[in-house]
Design an enzyme around this catalytic site. Structure first.
Site, PDB file in Angstrom:
ATOM      1  N   ILE A   1       0.819  -1.217   0.000  1.00  0.00           N
ATOM      2  CA  ILE A   1       0.000   0.000   0.000  1.00  0.00           C
ATOM      3  C   ILE A   1       0.855   1.270   0.000  1.00  0.00           C
ATOM      4  O   ILE A   1       0.424   2.328  -0.474  1.00  0.00           O
ATOM      5  CB  ILE A   1      -0.978  -0.011   1.199  1.00  0.00           C
ATOM      6  CG1 ILE A   1      -2.170   0.936   0.943  1.00  0.00           C
ATOM      7  CG2 ILE A   1      -0.281   0.305   2.520  1.00  0.00           C
ATOM      8  CD1 ILE A   1      -3.323   0.748   1.917  1.00  0.00           C
TER       9      ILE A   1
ATOM     10  N   GLY B   1       3.448  -4.575  10.924  1.00  0.00           N
ATOM     11  CA  GLY B   1       2.509  -4.711   9.808  1.00  0.00           C
ATOM     12  C   GLY B   1       2.457  -3.511   8.879  1.00  0.00           C
ATOM     13  O   GLY B   1       3.459  -2.864   8.590  1.00  0.00           O
TER      14      GLY B   1
ATOM     15  N   ASP C   1       1.173  -0.679   9.446  1.00  0.00           N
ATOM     16  CA  ASP C   1       1.509   0.536  10.208  1.00  0.00           C
ATOM     17  C   ASP C   1       3.012   0.804  10.127  1.00  0.00           C
ATOM     18  O   ASP C   1       3.461   1.915   9.817  1.00  0.00           O
ATOM     19  CB  ASP C   1       1.073   0.312  11.669  1.00  0.00           C
ATOM     20  CG  ASP C   1       1.040   1.587  12.485  1.00  0.00           C
ATOM     21  OD1 ASP C   1       0.869   1.485  13.713  1.00  0.00           O
ATOM     22  OD2 ASP C   1       1.185   2.681  11.906  1.00  0.00           O
TER      23      ASP C   1
ATOM     24  N   GLY D   1      -4.644  -8.793  10.645  1.00  0.00           N
ATOM     25  CA  GLY D   1      -3.274  -9.262  10.879  1.00  0.00           C
ATOM     26  C   GLY D   1      -3.044  -9.465  12.361  1.00  0.00           C
ATOM     27  O   GLY D   1      -3.637 -10.344  12.997  1.00  0.00           O
TER      28      GLY D   1
ATOM     29  N   TYR E   1      -4.166  -7.991  14.808  1.00  0.00           N
ATOM     30  CA  TYR E   1      -5.363  -7.894  15.668  1.00  0.00           C
ATOM     31  C   TYR E   1      -6.284  -9.102  15.561  1.00  0.00           C
ATOM     32  O   TYR E   1      -7.299  -9.184  16.246  1.00  0.00           O
ATOM     33  CB  TYR E   1      -6.106  -6.588  15.398  1.00  0.00           C
ATOM     34  CG  TYR E   1      -5.481  -5.371  16.082  1.00  0.00           C
ATOM     35  CD1 TYR E   1      -4.331  -5.491  16.863  1.00  0.00           C
ATOM     36  CD2 TYR E   1      -6.036  -4.114  15.942  1.00  0.00           C
ATOM     37  CE1 TYR E   1      -3.767  -4.386  17.485  1.00  0.00           C
ATOM     38  CE2 TYR E   1      -5.476  -2.994  16.557  1.00  0.00           C
ATOM     39  CZ  TYR E   1      -4.334  -3.147  17.330  1.00  0.00           C
ATOM     40  OH  TYR E   1      -3.768  -2.051  17.956  1.00  0.00           O
TER      41      TYR E   1
HETATM   42  N1  APR Z   1       0.566  -3.124   2.312  1.00  0.00           N
HETATM   43  C1  APR Z   1      -0.714  -3.606   2.350  1.00  0.00           C
HETATM   44  N2  APR Z   1      -1.161  -4.445   3.297  1.00  0.00           N
HETATM   45  C2  APR Z   1      -0.266  -4.829   4.247  1.00  0.00           C
HETATM   46  C3  APR Z   1       1.072  -4.365   4.279  1.00  0.00           C
HETATM   47  C4  APR Z   1       1.471  -3.485   3.249  1.00  0.00           C
HETATM   48  N3  APR Z   1       2.725  -2.991   3.186  1.00  0.00           N
HETATM   49  N4  APR Z   1       1.700  -4.941   5.362  1.00  0.00           N
HETATM   50  C5  APR Z   1       0.782  -5.714   5.965  1.00  0.00           C
HETATM   51  N5  APR Z   1      -0.389  -5.662   5.303  1.00  0.00           N
HETATM   52  C6  APR Z   1      -1.659  -6.344   5.580  1.00  0.00           C
HETATM   53  C7  APR Z   1      -1.601  -7.598   6.410  1.00  0.00           C
HETATM   54  O1  APR Z   1      -1.233  -8.707   5.605  1.00  0.00           O
HETATM   55  C8  APR Z   1      -3.057  -7.689   6.865  1.00  0.00           C
HETATM   56  O2  APR Z   1      -3.839  -8.275   5.842  1.00  0.00           O
HETATM   57  O3  APR Z   1      -2.451  -5.457   6.355  1.00  0.00           O
HETATM   58  C9  APR Z   1      -3.463  -6.218   7.012  1.00  0.00           C
HETATM   59  C10 APR Z   1      -3.582  -5.707   8.445  1.00  0.00           C
HETATM   60  O4  APR Z   1      -2.594  -6.346   9.246  1.00  0.00           O
HETATM   61  P1  APR Z   1      -1.764  -5.521  10.344  1.00  0.00           P
HETATM   62  O5  APR Z   1      -0.858  -4.584   9.671  1.00  0.00           O
HETATM   63  O6  APR Z   1      -1.181  -6.536  11.291  1.00  0.00           O
HETATM   64  O7  APR Z   1      -2.871  -4.635  11.099  1.00  0.00           O
HETATM   65  P2  APR Z   1      -3.945  -5.042  12.215  1.00  0.00           P
HETATM   66  O8  APR Z   1      -4.309  -6.488  12.163  1.00  0.00           O
HETATM   67  O9  APR Z   1      -5.031  -4.020  12.055  1.00  0.00           O
HETATM   68  O10 APR Z   1      -3.157  -4.806  13.589  1.00  0.00           O
HETATM   69  C11 APR Z   1      -2.830  -3.491  13.929  1.00  0.00           C
HETATM   70  O11 APR Z   1      -0.566  -4.079  14.269  1.00  0.00           O
HETATM   71  O12 APR Z   1       1.179  -3.158  13.182  1.00  0.00           O
HETATM   72  C12 APR Z   1       0.480  -3.116  14.336  1.00  0.00           C
HETATM   73  O13 APR Z   1       0.694  -0.850  15.086  1.00  0.00           O
HETATM   74  C13 APR Z   1      -0.205  -1.788  14.519  1.00  0.00           C
HETATM   75  O14 APR Z   1      -0.849  -2.288  16.760  1.00  0.00           O
HETATM   76  C14 APR Z   1      -1.321  -2.178  15.428  1.00  0.00           C
HETATM   77  C15 APR Z   1      -1.709  -3.562  14.923  1.00  0.00           C
END
Ligand code: APR
Length: 165
Positions: free
Chosen positions: A9, A30, A32, A117, A119
Site C-alpha cells: 500500500i 505490519g 503501520d 493481521g 489484531y
Molecule cells: N501493504 C498492504 N497491506 C499490508 C502491508 C502493506 N505494506 N503490510 C501488511 N499488510 C496487511 C496484512 O497482511 C493484513 O492483511 O495489512 C493487514 C492488516 O494487518 P496488520 O498490519 O497486522 O494490522 P492489524 O491487524 O489491524 O493490527 C494493527 O498491528 O502493526 C500493528 O501498530 C499496529 O498495533 C497495530 C496492529
C-alpha cells in the site's frame, strides 16, 4: 468503482492510504510499520500532535514521503471472540475513514485489510464488513481500492464482492 489489488500500500499513488494503526498512532508492525517507514520520521512527529485515536475512529495526516497525499489512520478492534462490539467497531473504522476522506476532498482511497493481521480478526467476516462499507461509499469516490497483501486475501475480497454486488 471498487478495485481489488495485491500490492504494498505504501507504493500506491492515490489521494489517501488508510493505515491500520494502533491507539497511540506512533507506529508499530505490519502495514503501520510499512507506512511509517515509507513516509519517514515526520509522520511520527505529526501523529504525536494528534494525541492518539480511539478504536473505530480515524485521523488524517499528510503522507510526507509517501506517494499518497494523505494517510488516514484508523484503529481497528482487536478480535476478542466477537462479542466485544468488534463488528460495529470495524465497520466504524471504514465509515469514519470514508467520512474523513470526503471532508478532505479525497477522490481516490486505498484500504488495507484492517484488523486481520496482528489484531486477529477472522478474514471472512472482516472482508464482508469491508465490502459492505465500500459498496455504500463507492459512488462518492473516483477510486476505492482494497490493497491486499496476498493473492489469497485478494481472492477472498473478489468472492465477497461478487456475492454482495
Ligand atoms: N501493504 C498492504 N497491506 C499490508 C502491508 C502493506 N505494506 N503490510 C501488511 N499488510 C496487511 C496484512 O497482511 C493484513 O492483511 O495489512 C493487514 C492488516 O494487518 P496488520 O498490519 O497486522 O494490522 P492489524 O491487524 O489491524 O493490527 C494493527 O498491528 O502493526 C500493528 O501498530 C499496529 O498495533 C497495530 C496492529
Amino acid at each position: 468503482m471498487i478495485e481489488i489489488i495485491t500490492a504494498d500500500i505504501t507504493t500506491l499513488e492515490v489521494d489517501a492510504v488508510v493505515n491500520a494503526a494502533n491507539r497511540s498512532l506512533l507506529g508499530g508492525g505490519g502495514v503501520d510499520g510499512a507506512i511509517h517507514r515509507a513516509a519517514g520520521p515526520l509522520l511520527k512527529d505529526y501523529c504525536r500532535t494528534l494525541k492518539g485515536c480511539r478504536t473505530g475512529e480515524a485521523r488524517i495526516s499528510p503522507g510526507f514521503e509517501l506517494p499518497a497525499r494523505y494517510v488516514i489512520h484508523s484503529v481497528g478492534p482487536v478480535w476478542k471472540g466477537g462479542d466485544h462490539y468488534e463488528p460495529a467497531l470495524l465497520k466504524a473504522c471504514y465509515q469514519n475513514s470514508f467520512e474523513i476522506a470526503l471532508y478532505n476532498d479525497v477522490r481516490s482511497i486505498a484500504f488495507p485489510a484492517i484488523s486481520t493481521g496482528v489484531y486477529g480478526y477472522p478474514k471472512q467476516p472482516a472482508t464482508e464488513i469491508a465490502i459492505t462499507c465500500m459498496l455504500a461509499y463507492e459512488d462518492r469516490f473516483d477510486r476505492v481500492i482494497t490493497c491486499c497483501f496476498s493473492e489469497t486475501d485478494a481472492g477472498l475480497y473478489r468472492e465477497v464482492l461478487a456475492a454482495q454486488r
